[in-house]
Write a protein that holds these residues in place. Structure first.
Motif, mmCIF file in Angstrom:
data_model
loop_
_atom_site.group_PDB
_atom_site.id
_atom_site.type_symbol
_atom_site.label_atom_id
_atom_site.label_comp_id
_atom_site.label_asym_id
_atom_site.label_seq_id
_atom_site.Cartn_x
_atom_site.Cartn_y
_atom_site.Cartn_z
ATOM 1 N N LYS A 1 11.710 28.419 -12.887
ATOM 2 C CA LYS A 1 12.120 27.031 -13.129
ATOM 3 C C LYS A 1 12.044 26.213 -11.844
ATOM 4 O O LYS A 1 11.616 25.051 -11.855
ATOM 5 C CB LYS A 1 13.532 27.001 -13.698
ATOM 6 C CG LYS A 1 14.036 25.607 -14.033
ATOM 7 C CD LYS A 1 15.452 25.642 -14.599
ATOM 8 C CE LYS A 1 15.496 26.317 -15.943
ATOM 9 N NZ LYS A 1 16.851 26.218 -16.579
ATOM 10 N N SER A 2 12.431 26.810 -10.735
ATOM 11 C CA SER A 2 12.416 26.106 -9.458
ATOM 12 C C SER A 2 11.001 25.728 -9.049
ATOM 13 O O SER A 2 10.745 24.584 -8.642
ATOM 14 C CB SER A 2 13.061 26.972 -8.377
ATOM 15 O OG SER A 2 12.945 26.361 -7.109
ATOM 16 N N VAL A 3 10.074 26.680 -9.155
ATOM 17 C CA VAL A 3 8.678 26.409 -8.798
ATOM 18 C C VAL A 3 8.075 25.395 -9.758
ATOM 19 O O VAL A 3 7.371 24.466 -9.340
ATOM 20 C CB VAL A 3 7.857 27.715 -8.793
ATOM 21 C CG1 VAL A 3 6.365 27.416 -8.582
ATOM 22 C CG2 VAL A 3 8.363 28.669 -7.723
ATOM 23 N N PHE A 4 8.358 25.564 -11.038
ATOM 24 C CA PHE A 4 7.835 24.640 -12.044
ATOM 25 C C PHE A 4 8.263 23.210 -11.737
ATOM 26 O O PHE A 4 7.442 22.285 -11.722
ATOM 27 C CB PHE A 4 8.326 25.058 -13.430
ATOM 28 C CG PHE A 4 7.808 24.200 -14.557
ATOM 29 C CD1 PHE A 4 6.696 24.600 -15.285
ATOM 30 C CD2 PHE A 4 8.424 22.994 -14.894
ATOM 31 C CE1 PHE A 4 6.218 23.814 -16.331
ATOM 32 C CE2 PHE A 4 7.952 22.205 -15.920
ATOM 33 C CZ PHE A 4 6.841 22.614 -16.639
ATOM 34 N N ARG A 5 9.539 23.009 -11.487
ATOM 35 C CA ARG A 5 10.051 21.664 -11.225
ATOM 36 C C ARG A 5 9.498 21.097 -9.925
ATOM 37 O O ARG A 5 9.278 19.888 -9.803
ATOM 38 C CB ARG A 5 11.571 21.693 -11.200
ATOM 39 C CG ARG A 5 12.181 21.841 -12.596
ATOM 40 C CD ARG A 5 13.688 21.919 -12.554
ATOM 41 N NE ARG A 5 14.260 21.842 -13.904
ATOM 42 C CZ ARG A 5 15.541 22.054 -14.184
ATOM 43 N NH1 ARG A 5 16.393 22.365 -13.204
ATOM 44 N NH2 ARG A 5 15.976 21.953 -15.419
ATOM 45 N N GLY A 6 9.259 21.975 -8.936
ATOM 46 C CA GLY A 6 8.708 21.516 -7.678
ATOM 47 C C GLY A 6 7.326 20.916 -7.831
ATOM 48 O O GLY A 6 6.998 19.881 -7.231
ATOM 49 N N ILE A 7 6.479 21.551 -8.648
ATOM 50 C CA ILE A 7 5.117 21.050 -8.873
ATOM 51 C C ILE A 7 5.125 19.911 -9.882
ATOM 52 O O ILE A 7 4.417 18.915 -9.725
ATOM 53 C CB ILE A 7 4.196 22.197 -9.348
ATOM 54 C CG1 ILE A 7 4.098 23.272 -8.264
ATOM 55 C CG2 ILE A 7 2.807 21.668 -9.699
ATOM 56 C CD1 ILE A 7 3.244 24.471 -8.644
ATOM 57 N N TYR A 8 5.963 20.045 -10.910
ATOM 58 C CA TYR A 8 5.991 19.018 -11.963
ATOM 59 C C TYR A 8 6.437 17.672 -11.416
ATOM 60 O O TYR A 8 5.931 16.622 -11.838
ATOM 61 C CB TYR A 8 6.917 19.458 -13.093
ATOM 62 C CG TYR A 8 6.886 18.530 -14.292
ATOM 63 C CD1 TYR A 8 5.889 18.661 -15.255
ATOM 64 C CD2 TYR A 8 7.845 17.532 -14.457
ATOM 65 C CE1 TYR A 8 5.848 17.821 -16.361
ATOM 66 C CE2 TYR A 8 7.804 16.684 -15.550
ATOM 67 C CZ TYR A 8 6.815 16.832 -16.498
ATOM 68 O OH TYR A 8 6.762 15.989 -17.573
ATOM 69 N N SER A 9 7.378 17.678 -10.489
ATOM 70 C CA SER A 9 7.854 16.417 -9.927
ATOM 71 C C SER A 9 6.732 15.678 -9.213
ATOM 72 O O SER A 9 6.677 14.447 -9.241
ATOM 73 C CB SER A 9 9.013 16.671 -8.963
ATOM 74 O OG SER A 9 8.603 17.504 -7.886
ATOM 75 N N ALA A 10 5.815 16.428 -8.580
ATOM 76 C CA ALA A 10 4.669 15.804 -7.925
ATOM 77 C C ALA A 10 3.682 15.256 -8.956
ATOM 78 O O ALA A 10 3.121 14.169 -8.787
ATOM 79 C CB ALA A 10 3.969 16.810 -7.015
ATOM 80 N N LEU A 11 3.475 16.002 -10.035
ATOM 81 C CA LEU A 11 2.587 15.527 -11.114
ATOM 82 C C LEU A 11 3.174 14.277 -11.768
ATOM 83 O O LEU A 11 2.446 13.367 -12.163
ATOM 84 C CB LEU A 11 2.392 16.627 -12.160
ATOM 85 C CG LEU A 11 1.723 17.923 -11.701
ATOM 86 C CD1 LEU A 11 1.696 18.939 -12.848
ATOM 87 C CD2 LEU A 11 0.308 17.657 -11.208
ATOM 88 N N GLU A 12 4.501 14.261 -11.874
ATOM 89 C CA GLU A 12 5.202 13.143 -12.509
ATOM 90 C C GLU A 12 4.959 11.844 -11.752
ATOM 91 O O GLU A 12 4.780 10.779 -12.348
ATOM 92 C CB GLU A 12 6.688 13.459 -12.563
ATOM 93 C CG GLU A 12 7.459 12.724 -13.632
ATOM 94 C CD GLU A 12 8.861 13.270 -13.785
ATOM 95 O OE1 GLU A 12 9.475 13.043 -14.841
ATOM 96 O OE2 GLU A 12 9.346 13.935 -12.839
ATOM 97 N N LEU A 13 4.930 11.926 -10.429
ATOM 98 C CA LEU A 13 4.686 10.734 -9.603
ATOM 99 C C LEU A 13 3.264 10.214 -9.793
ATOM 100 O O LEU A 13 3.012 9.010 -9.692
ATOM 101 C CB LEU A 13 4.922 11.055 -8.130
ATOM 102 C CG LEU A 13 6.380 11.322 -7.730
ATOM 103 C CD1 LEU A 13 6.464 11.759 -6.278
ATOM 104 C CD2 LEU A 13 7.238 10.084 -7.972
ATOM 105 N N VAL A 14 2.332 11.120 -10.072
ATOM 106 C CA VAL A 14 0.931 10.727 -10.278
ATOM 107 C C VAL A 14 0.733 10.138 -11.666
ATOM 108 O O VAL A 14 0.111 9.081 -11.838
ATOM 109 C CB VAL A 14 -0.005 11.933 -10.071
ATOM 110 C CG1 VAL A 14 -1.453 11.548 -10.400
ATOM 111 C CG2 VAL A 14 0.090 12.444 -8.637
ATOM 112 N N LEU A 15 1.278 10.807 -12.670
ATOM 113 C CA LEU A 15 1.033 10.401 -14.065
ATOM 114 C C LEU A 15 1.894 9.216 -14.491
ATOM 115 O O LEU A 15 1.500 8.425 -15.351
ATOM 116 C CB LEU A 15 1.299 11.592 -14.987
ATOM 117 C CG LEU A 15 0.280 12.736 -14.856
ATOM 118 C CD1 LEU A 15 0.800 13.996 -15.527
ATOM 119 C CD2 LEU A 15 -1.053 12.330 -15.462
#
Length: 496
Positions: A103-117
């Motif tokens: 969950k920690s790794v997922f949220r770390g990458i997802y938060s960056a994708l969220e800023l792009v999308l």
């Protein structure tokens, strides 16, 4: 009418005319009866090709024993499980909720994708797709399985590349991510990273047709380190045009030791669009040609004056929708074929959304009803044949065991429908709505509720909302048979 785009069958005959080509292979999915949409229709080719001296050769019933024996031999080496997940769920496994590290790794990458999308993730379908694609990528490192991921669009690829450049230093420190290199250049669609420190390193190939034209992507499927897992991410369109890749383990001298299929296939979402139903309406020239092909394959006589080009409703609409769902079916069958390139002793995992499996089950049941499809169904690959059996089990579990029980159910639905219609006529379309029109806003919420799509998409939740309205609470003491209790007519187990 001047056709601005020739039919695929006309195109293939024109291309091979006057050449030395003797044999052309067609996809097995082109052999299903009563479907004319897509690349080629065998029946259509057979009917009109014979006048041009073209011979169409197809599987026959006599080939079935041989094909059954072939599958039984292959089945000794490999098996498969089909994991159906909720089409409305953000994840397709429980790993996200069960593992704090994941969950920690997922949220770390997802938060960056969220800023792009940004605003794109407001669309629930796109949000689910991005969630599932990221989950599939990380799972390959988490449980060491070579993975093929197919989705409707390539938005994850674009977002991941942009997020990498925006967070290059922090991602390199945390995930050890880097671009793969060769002699010529770095390729920003091919990465290596270690999301979890104690688990596998993965090589991620964000594949599309442009990448295939630029480099030989196959050399990136060669793995020298057994602790390196391969993740191939692409779209359904790429799978439909022949995404023929697999993992190849090589020694230090680059000599091939073993070719192996992807252990896991993740279908992130439905293919959704088809040649019939795109982003626009149904009134298109290709759809008109599909209709003409159906007419030409019929013994019925059609008059021009009786033809309609309005595809929004009626028989033409039903025909095109049947073609649409069959096209979606073909896409999934082709996608599953992408993890059957090399036979080794292995177990395959295939993850499929529930809405996709529902359509697959329906299409397989419809195809099986026509005996002329028997040879085509029997010549399917091992995994697709297993998919057919899985869908047949689903159909059996959700079907009536006896005709009498189905008739009893149909009669119950008919009677309930009459009672519901009485309520609609008496209190909804006359009493309540007239009060709203006269300025009494008290009945506006319940009038809107009776028009809420939730009554079809989630009847249980809709009934709960209905039970809480003041009108139903006031009338619950009334006798059901007197037709005074509105809620009683909708309560109990939904019959639709």
């Amino acid at each position: 009418m001047d056709l601005i785009k020739e039919m695929p069958e006309a195109m293939i005959m024109r291309m091979i005319s006057g050449t030395n080509n003797k044999v052309l292979g067609l996809s097995a999915t082109s052999g299903f009866t009563h479907t004319k949409n897509g690349n080629f229709s065998r029946n259509f080719l057979s009917m009109f090709g014979k006048d041009l001296s073209y011979k169409l050769v197809s599987r026959s019933a006599s080939d079935i024993p041989m094909l059954q024996n072939l599958r039984s031999q292959r089945e000794k080496l490999r098996d498969v499980t089909f994991n159906v997940f909720d089409a409305e769920s953000a994840h397709f496994t429980n790993t996200f909720n069960e593992s704090t590290e994941f969950k920690s790794v997922f949220r770390g990458i997802y938060s960056a994708l969220e800023l792009v999308l940004k605003h794109k993730l407001r669309n629930p379908y796109k949000q689910r797709q991005i969630n599932r694609e990221l989950e599939a990528l990380l799972l390959a490192a988490y449980d060491r399985k070579n993975t093929l991921v197919l989705a409707l669009s390539g938005e994850f690829k674009t977002a991941f590349i942009k997020a990498y450049w925006d967070n290059k230093e922090s991602w390199q420190t945390r995930f050890g991510i880097c671009l793969c290199k060769d002699i010529e250049a770095e390729h920003e669609q091919i990465f290596e990273l270690t999301p979890f420190r104690s688990r596998n390193r993965i090589r991620v190939v964000l594949f599309d047709s442009a990448l295939a034209r630029t480099i030989d992507a196959r050399k990136y499927t060669k793995l020298k380190d057994p602790s390196l897992s391969l993740v191939f991410m692409s779209t359904y369109n790429s799978a439909g045009t022949g995404l023929n890749y697999f993992a190849t383990y090589v020694d230090e001298c680059n000599k091939v030791q073993l070719d192996v299929d992807f252990q896991r296939l993740v279908l992130a979402n439905s293919s959704f669009y088809s040649e019939v139903k795109g982003t626009g309406d149904l009134n298109t020239l290709p759809n008109y040609v599909s209709l003409l092909k159906h007419m030409s394959d019929s013994s019925q006589t059609f008059l021009v004056k009786d033809m309609t080009v309005n595809f929004a409703h009626g028989d033409n609409y039903r025909l095109l929708m049947a073609e649409h769902f069959m096209s979606l079916f073909k896409v999934i069958v082709q996608a599953i074929g992408r993890v059957e390139r090399r036979d080794t002793n292995m177990h395959s995992q295939i993850f499929i959304p529930s809405d996709v499996i529902d359509n697959l089950a329906f299409q397989f049941a419809a195809l099986k009803e026509d005996c002329s499809n028997e040879a085509v169904l029997e010549c399917m690959s091992l995994l697709n044949f297993k998919l057919k059996e899985h869908c047949e089990n689903i159909s059996s579990e959700n079907s009536f065991s006896e005709i009498e029980k189905r008739k009893e159910f149909e009669e119950q639905v008919k009677n309930d429908g009459k009672r519901i219609q009485q309520v609609h006529k008496r209190v909804l379309t006359k009493d309540w709505i007239n009060k709203v029109r006269s300025g009494n806003d008290r009945y506006l919420p319940i009038c809107n509720l009776f028009r809420d799509p939730l009554s079809f998409t989630n009847p249980k939740k809709w009934l709960e909302a209905l039970a809480q309205t003041p009108e139903v609470v006031e009338k619950q003491a009334y006798d059901v048979d007197s037709n005074q209790n509105v809620y009683s007519l909708y309560s109990g187990k939904p019959t639709y």
